[in-house]
Design a protein around this motif. Structure first.
Motif, PDB file in Angstrom:
ATOM      1  N   ALA A 250     -10.618 -11.523 -13.816  1.00 29.06           N
ATOM      2  CA  ALA A 250     -10.343 -11.493 -12.383  1.00 29.06           C
ATOM      3  C   ALA A 250      -8.846 -11.426 -12.112  1.00 29.06           C
ATOM      4  O   ALA A 250      -8.397 -10.788 -11.163  1.00 29.06           O
ATOM      5  N   VAL A 251      -8.070 -12.103 -12.944  1.00 30.97           N
ATOM      6  CA  VAL A 251      -6.617 -12.064 -12.826  1.00 30.97           C
ATOM      7  C   VAL A 251      -6.117 -10.626 -12.999  1.00 30.97           C
ATOM      8  O   VAL A 251      -5.288 -10.133 -12.228  1.00 30.97           O
ATOM      9  N   VAL A 252      -6.622  -9.947 -14.021  1.00 34.75           N
ATOM     10  CA  VAL A 252      -6.231  -8.551 -14.261  1.00 34.75           C
ATOM     11  C   VAL A 252      -6.708  -7.665 -13.113  1.00 34.75           C
ATOM     12  O   VAL A 252      -5.993  -6.741 -12.690  1.00 34.75           O
ATOM     13  N   SER A 253      -7.880  -7.926 -12.579  1.00 33.48           N
ATOM     14  CA  SER A 253      -8.374  -7.155 -11.435  1.00 33.48           C
ATOM     15  C   SER A 253      -7.447  -7.313 -10.232  1.00 33.48           C
ATOM     16  O   SER A 253      -7.198  -6.359  -9.497  1.00 33.48           O
ATOM     17  N   ALA A 254      -6.926  -8.527 -10.021  1.00 30.10           N
ATOM     18  CA  ALA A 254      -5.972  -8.745  -8.932  1.00 30.10           C
ATOM     19  C   ALA A 254      -4.714  -7.911  -9.143  1.00 30.10           C
ATOM     20  O   ALA A 254      -4.179  -7.315  -8.196  1.00 30.10           O
ATOM     21  N   GLY A 255      -4.238  -7.869 -10.376  1.00 33.38           N
ATOM     22  CA  GLY A 255      -3.066  -7.056 -10.674  1.00 33.38           C
ATOM     23  C   GLY A 255      -3.310  -5.585 -10.453  1.00 33.38           C
ATOM     24  O   GLY A 255      -2.468  -4.870  -9.884  1.00 33.38           O
ATOM     25  N   LEU A 256      -4.477  -5.104 -10.863  1.00 33.33           N
ATOM     26  CA  LEU A 256      -4.819  -3.692 -10.675  1.00 33.33           C
ATOM     27  C   LEU A 256      -4.930  -3.343  -9.195  1.00 33.33           C
ATOM     28  O   LEU A 256      -4.556  -2.236  -8.778  1.00 33.33           O
ATOM     29  N   GLY A 257      -5.434  -4.281  -8.396  1.00 35.60           N
ATOM     30  CA  GLY A 257      -5.530  -4.030  -6.959  1.00 35.60           C
ATOM     31  C   GLY A 257      -4.164  -3.846  -6.333  1.00 35.60           C
ATOM     32  O   GLY A 257      -3.949  -2.944  -5.521  1.00 35.60           O
ATOM     33  N   ALA A 258      -3.204  -4.697  -6.706  1.00 34.70           N
ATOM     34  CA  ALA A 258      -1.858  -4.581  -6.152  1.00 34.70           C
ATOM     35  C   ALA A 258      -1.119  -3.369  -6.699  1.00 34.70           C
ATOM     36  O   ALA A 258      -0.218  -2.826  -6.053  1.00 34.70           O
ATOM     37  N   LEU A 259      -1.517  -2.932  -7.888  1.00 30.29           N
ATOM     38  CA  LEU A 259      -0.847  -1.787  -8.529  1.00 30.29           C
ATOM     39  C   LEU A 259      -1.194  -0.470  -7.859  1.00 30.29           C
ATOM     40  O   LEU A 259      -0.437   0.508  -7.939  1.00 30.29           O
ATOM     41  N   ASP A 260      -2.336  -0.424  -7.187  1.00 30.28           N
ATOM     42  CA  ASP A 260      -2.900   0.836  -6.692  1.00 30.28           C
ATOM     43  C   ASP A 260      -2.229   1.271  -5.391  1.00 30.28           C
ATOM     44  O   ASP A 260      -2.808   1.207  -4.309  1.00 30.28           O
ATOM     45  N   GLY A 261      -0.999   1.743  -5.490  1.00 35.09           N
ATOM     46  CA  GLY A 261      -0.272   2.202  -4.306  1.00 35.09           C
ATOM     47  C   GLY A 261       0.920   3.052  -4.697  1.00 35.09           C
ATOM     48  O   GLY A 261       1.414   2.969  -5.825  1.00 35.09           O
ATOM     49  N   PRO A 262       1.425   3.872  -3.780  1.00 36.44           N
ATOM     50  CA  PRO A 262       2.505   4.798  -4.114  1.00 36.44           C
ATOM     51  C   PRO A 262       3.840   4.121  -4.390  1.00 36.44           C
ATOM     52  O   PRO A 262       4.731   4.732  -4.976  1.00 36.44           O
ATOM     53  N   LEU A 263       4.001   2.857  -3.970  1.00 36.08           N
ATOM     54  CA  LEU A 263       5.274   2.175  -4.171  1.00 36.08           C
ATOM     55  C   LEU A 263       5.313   1.362  -5.458  1.00 36.08           C
ATOM     56  O   LEU A 263       6.312   0.714  -5.747  1.00 36.08           O
ATOM     57  N   HIS A 264       4.226   1.376  -6.206  1.00 33.44           N
ATOM     58  CA  HIS A 264       4.180   0.572  -7.435  1.00 33.44           C
ATOM     59  C   HIS A 264       3.642   1.438  -8.563  1.00 33.44           C
ATOM     60  O   HIS A 264       4.354   2.285  -9.082  1.00 33.44           O
TER      61      HIS A 264
END
Length: 411
Positions: A250-264
């Motif tokens: 779940a921790v990794v899923s949280a990171g992947l969610g925040a990663l999914d954007g043009p600024l990251h």
């Protein structure tokens, strides 16, 4: 033991452990060291503890201010230091580590403090089968981050021991989750197993082109350079999830969610498309001009933490310069940098270096995002391991309310 007043709140061992953010065995260790006092429950159901005494122990061990303080500005970490246009993993120059060791070796060392030469990560059969089935069920247009998130969730569902947050259990999860994420991705070409290294397996999922050893070294180095970069947006999301005692998947899923954007995480895809256009048009000048005319930043240039050069980009450029197939894309990247420098002093960042790798290797535009996400998973686990040792639920800043003042009539 001294009797406590009857009106004092008493906690069971489980309640005291939850309030302290430790295991029940640790509560008894505190008793043996004289840090807590216990009393037998009159009903014979075990020991009880004075709530005020437990709270006092919490305060003594607390590093951050009480709830409502700006805890995000006071997160202590021993993982990555960024200083004077260099960055370091646990005090060691990260670019030198990436030149000398493989991704798995650096990741394992970052977690444990022990370097194990030749260590390899292996995906267990059941979580991998679940992850592959889930990824295969996605629509064809799904992006790489979509696939990685689904793979992480499916692997979690197949692991009944995922809620064990003991250090060894988390390390075992980390060593199996990263290869599961890679091996769950669809194969783009012929799979290359060479020595079982993660870079071999990831390459086959990014491009159908056959790699040589130098190309694989470039990919492995990119993974190593991207393991961690202090408290980036995705890493902060990971620490918040770990503070709530979310399990590693779940921790990794949280990171992947925040990663999914043009600024990251997706920034390298924008740089990839720009480089491809420069190569197609034969010059960087009109491409840079189009970006500036449209009011867009030129992708792959500048980094707020590095006023001069991004050390990750320079280290990766050094390796790519030895690849004949990468020279046209590398020249295009340098031309973009030089063209932009006529108006503003911006240097290439790691997204532009990833774009050179992806363009020159026949990879899709989102390949850099995939490399970024797989690489950063190791750093996210390192931060989760740190956060699991902290007081739980400490990531609770107070909002600054800007709405209408009450009382207000019912709508």
């Amino acid at each position: 033991m001294t009797d406590q007043p009857a009106d004092r709140e008493r906690l069971t061992t489980r309640e005291a452990a939850e309030r302290l953010g430790v295991k029940p065995e640790t509560v008894y260790a505190y008793v043996s060291r004289g840090q807590l006092t216990s009393r037998r429950d009159p009903g014979g159901r075990g020991s009880t503890f004075d709530a005020k005494e437990v709270d006092a122990l919490v305060r003594r061990g607390r590093r951050e201010p009480a709830a409502g303080g700006d805890v995000t500005q006071r997160i202590r970490t021993g993982i990555t230091l960024i200083d004077k246009d260099r960055y370091y993993y646990r005090g060691v120059d990260a670019t030198e580590l990436a030149r000398r060791y493989h991704y798995e070796e650096i990741a394992d060392w970052l977690w444990t403090g022990t370097l194990r030469a030749g260590v390899r990560f292996t995906a267990p059969p059941e979580p991998l089968a679940a992850a592959r089935s889930a990824v295969a069920a996605l629509p064809g247009h799904s992006g790489s981050t979509d696939r990685l998130r689904v793979a992480a969730i499916a692997a979690a569902a197949a692991d009944p021991l995922r809620f064990d947050l003991g250090r060894e259990a988390v390390l075992g999860c980390a060593r199996s989750l990263i290869p599961t994420l890679v091996d769950a991705l669809p194969v783009a070409g012929r799979e290359h197993r060479g020595e079982g290294r993660l870079a071999w397996r990831l390459w086959a999922r990014l491009t159908a082109e056959r790699p040589d050893e130098t190309a694989l070294h470039a990919l492995d180095m990119a993974l190593s350079l991207l393991i961690d970069h202090d408290l980036a947006a995705s890493t902060l999301a990971v620490r918040v999830a770990a503070s709530a005692r979310a399990h590693p998947y779940a921790v990794v899923s949280a990171g992947l969610g925040a990663l999914d954007g043009p600024l990251h995480g997706a920034a390298s895809g924008l740089a990839h498309r720009m480089l491809a256009e420069v190569l197609e048009r034969g010059s960087a000048a009109p491409v840079v001009a189009d970006h500036l005319r449209a009011g867009r930043r030129v992708p792959g240039l500048g980094h707020r933490l590095y006023p001069a050069q991004d050390p990750r980009a320079e280290a990766l450029f050094d390796v790519l310069a030895t690849l004949p197939a990468a020279r046209p894309a590398l020249a295009a990247a340098r031309e973009v940098e030089a063209t932009t420098a006529r108006q503003m002093e911006l240097h290439a960042n790691v997204d532009l270096a990833l774009a050179v790798l992806s363009v020159s290797s026949g990879m899709p535009a989102e390949a850099g995002e995939t490399v970024f996400a797989v690489a950063r998973t190791a750093g996210w686990i390192a931060h989760a391991l740190e956060e699991y040792e902290e007081r739980p639920l400490r990531m609770r800043p107070s909002g600054q309310y800007t709405g209408p003042r009450p009382p207000r009539p019912l709508p």
